[in-house]
Design a protein around this motif. Structure first.
Motif, mmCIF file in Angstrom:
data_model
loop_
_atom_site.group_PDB
_atom_site.id
_atom_site.type_symbol
_atom_site.label_atom_id
_atom_site.label_comp_id
_atom_site.label_asym_id
_atom_site.label_seq_id
_atom_site.Cartn_x
_atom_site.Cartn_y
_atom_site.Cartn_z
ATOM 1 N N UNK A 90 1.347 47.473 39.023
ATOM 2 C CA UNK A 90 2.813 47.535 39.079
ATOM 3 C C UNK A 90 3.480 46.193 39.213
ATOM 4 N N UNK A 91 2.729 45.145 39.569
ATOM 5 C CA UNK A 91 3.324 43.801 39.641
ATOM 6 C C UNK A 91 3.853 43.396 38.270
ATOM 7 N N UNK A 92 5.048 42.826 38.239
ATOM 8 C CA UNK A 92 5.606 42.271 37.006
ATOM 9 C C UNK A 92 5.209 40.798 36.940
ATOM 10 N N UNK A 93 4.704 40.376 35.790
ATOM 11 C CA UNK A 93 4.146 39.028 35.684
ATOM 12 C C UNK A 93 4.555 38.375 34.366
ATOM 13 N N UNK A 94 4.531 37.044 34.383
ATOM 14 C CA UNK A 94 4.756 36.244 33.189
ATOM 15 C C UNK A 94 3.520 35.381 32.959
ATOM 16 N N UNK A 95 3.145 35.205 31.705
ATOM 17 C CA UNK A 95 1.971 34.405 31.391
ATOM 18 C C UNK A 95 1.966 34.046 29.919
ATOM 19 N N UNK A 96 0.832 33.555 29.449
ATOM 20 C CA UNK A 96 0.655 33.219 28.033
ATOM 21 C C UNK A 96 -0.313 34.224 27.420
ATOM 22 N N UNK A 97 0.139 35.467 27.344
ATOM 23 C CA UNK A 97 -0.733 36.543 26.897
ATOM 24 C C UNK A 97 -0.992 36.575 25.411
ATOM 25 N N UNK A 98 -0.162 35.894 24.626
ATOM 26 C CA UNK A 98 -0.367 35.859 23.185
ATOM 27 C C UNK A 98 0.143 37.095 22.474
ATOM 28 N N UNK A 99 -0.081 37.124 21.164
ATOM 29 C CA UNK A 99 0.424 38.210 20.322
ATOM 30 C C UNK A 99 -0.525 39.411 20.407
ATOM 31 N N UNK A 100 -0.458 40.106 21.526
ATOM 32 C CA UNK A 100 -1.306 41.276 21.728
ATOM 33 C C UNK A 100 -0.680 42.198 22.764
ATOM 34 N N UNK A 101 -1.143 43.442 22.770
ATOM 35 C CA UNK A 101 -0.545 44.441 23.649
ATOM 36 C C UNK A 101 -1.051 44.334 25.083
ATOM 37 N N UNK A 102 -2.288 43.916 25.246
ATOM 38 C CA UNK A 102 -2.872 43.743 26.583
ATOM 39 C C UNK A 102 -3.455 42.339 26.695
#
Length: 339
Positions: A90-102
């Motif tokens: 449930x934590x809301x986070x920001x990162x460099x996840x890239x062009x993907x859903x997970x």
């Protein structure tokens, strides 16, 4: 929970303009989490002009995007699985996840994920005015241009994610803010909603002489600071109107992202006007992020900083939205909504 992760990878390097064939949509199976890992369901993906430079193999300030790997990109989302004591579901986070859903990350690595508070700031804003674009605007304006009250600051790509923040921060410091944008609708938005003093539609000017005359009309006391996102003819026109000891924050040169040269018509004006021209990459100045984000977050939370988003729907829409961004089709911050 679904065990499939849809991703966009770089299939080939562009030769000139980016095309859909440069990307490929793939599916990957999600592996069970190891100790220390966190899995995030990305809600929004950020599309930014810098990504075009990373698609090239040529020398730049950052490593090239590897072929057949997930395209780089900032993301915001929600923790859906965790084997790390610092993050809970449930934590809301920001990162460099890239062009993907997970994205699955070792969250013990410092800075890979940052928790964010969405009580007063929408989650998507952490990819715009309260994220990298906002801090980019803040750094270039505050640390390089550093306008005094009454000075004139010109901003190219003024309706975009970075430029829109630059002008509003300049106004908050008592400066005159003049934008450059493509099209009457964008210019109207820059003046009427963002509060710039004026905005010039560069599409109405076929050459440097015409654009310089428009700048002279809107900047009768010359230009003291210029926030550069575009390059080319716009930079040439600004140099013709620059004051002595003016400052230029070189943030982007989108006119040359397809690889063509960007000649300057009169670089001697940098010397004649004793100008400071400084390029910067905001990720190299992490020490200012807390100060910048404190101001930006407060302004967004209180409604004093206005922003707009262009939102494409679904991971498959990312390539087309990115190509549109490079051609100025977006209005404000370009996002892809993933959930």
């Amino acid at each position: 929970m679904t065990q499939t992760n849809r991703q966009i990878v770089l299939a080939s390097r562009p030769k000139g303009e980016v095309t859909p064939d440069n990307f490929r949509l793939v599916e990957a199976q999600l592996a069970p989490l190891a100790e220390g890992q966190v899995r995030v369901r990305n809600h929004f993906l950020s599309l930014d002009p810098y990504m075009r430079g990373r698609m090239n193999e040529s020398k730049s300030y950052a490593a090239s995007q590897p072929l057949d790997e997930v395209m780089i990109g900032g993301t915001v989302g929600e923790v859906v699985e965790s084997k790390n004591s610092h993050f809970t579901i449930g934590d809301k986070v920001v990162g460099m996840g890239g062009w993907q859903e997970f994205q699955t990350v070792d969250a013990s690595q410092r800075g890979v994920l940052q928790k964010v508070d969405t009580t007063h700031i929408p989650l998507s804003a952490y990819l715009g005015p309260v994220g990298m674009p906002g801090v980019t605007a803040w750094y270039g304006l505050v640390k390089i241009i550093n306008p005094k009250a009454g000075e004139t600051v010109v901003v190219s790509a003024a309706s975009g994610a970075v430029g829109s923040v630059v002008g509003q921060l300049a106004k908050a410091r008592g400066a005159r803010a003049v934008g450059l944008a493509g099209g009457a609708d964008k210019c109207r938005y820059v003046v009427e909603e963002l509060g710039f003093d004026a905005c010039i539609d560069y599409k109405q000017h076929a050459d440097v002489r015409s654009l310089s005359a428009a700048l002279k009309a809107e900047c009768p006391n010359g230009i003291d600071g210029y926030f550069e996102n575009v390059g080319g003819m716009i930079l040439d026109a600004v140099l013709l109107r620059a004051n002595a000891f003016s400052r230029v924050a070189m943030c982007g040169m989108i006119s040359g992202y397809d690889g063509q040269p960007i000649p300057m018509a009169a670089p001697q004006l940098i010397l004649v006007n004793r100008m400071k021209v400084e390029g910067f990459i905001v990720s190299e100045h992490m020490e200012v992020w807390p100060e910048a984000l404190k101001e930006l977050g407060g302004l967004v939370a209180t409604g004093k900083l206005k922003y707009r988003e262009s939102v494409a729907d679904g991971i498959a829409a990312a390539p087309e939205a990115f190509m549109g961004l490079l051609k100025g089709k977006n209005f404000g911050k370009q996002l892809v909504k993933l959930i």
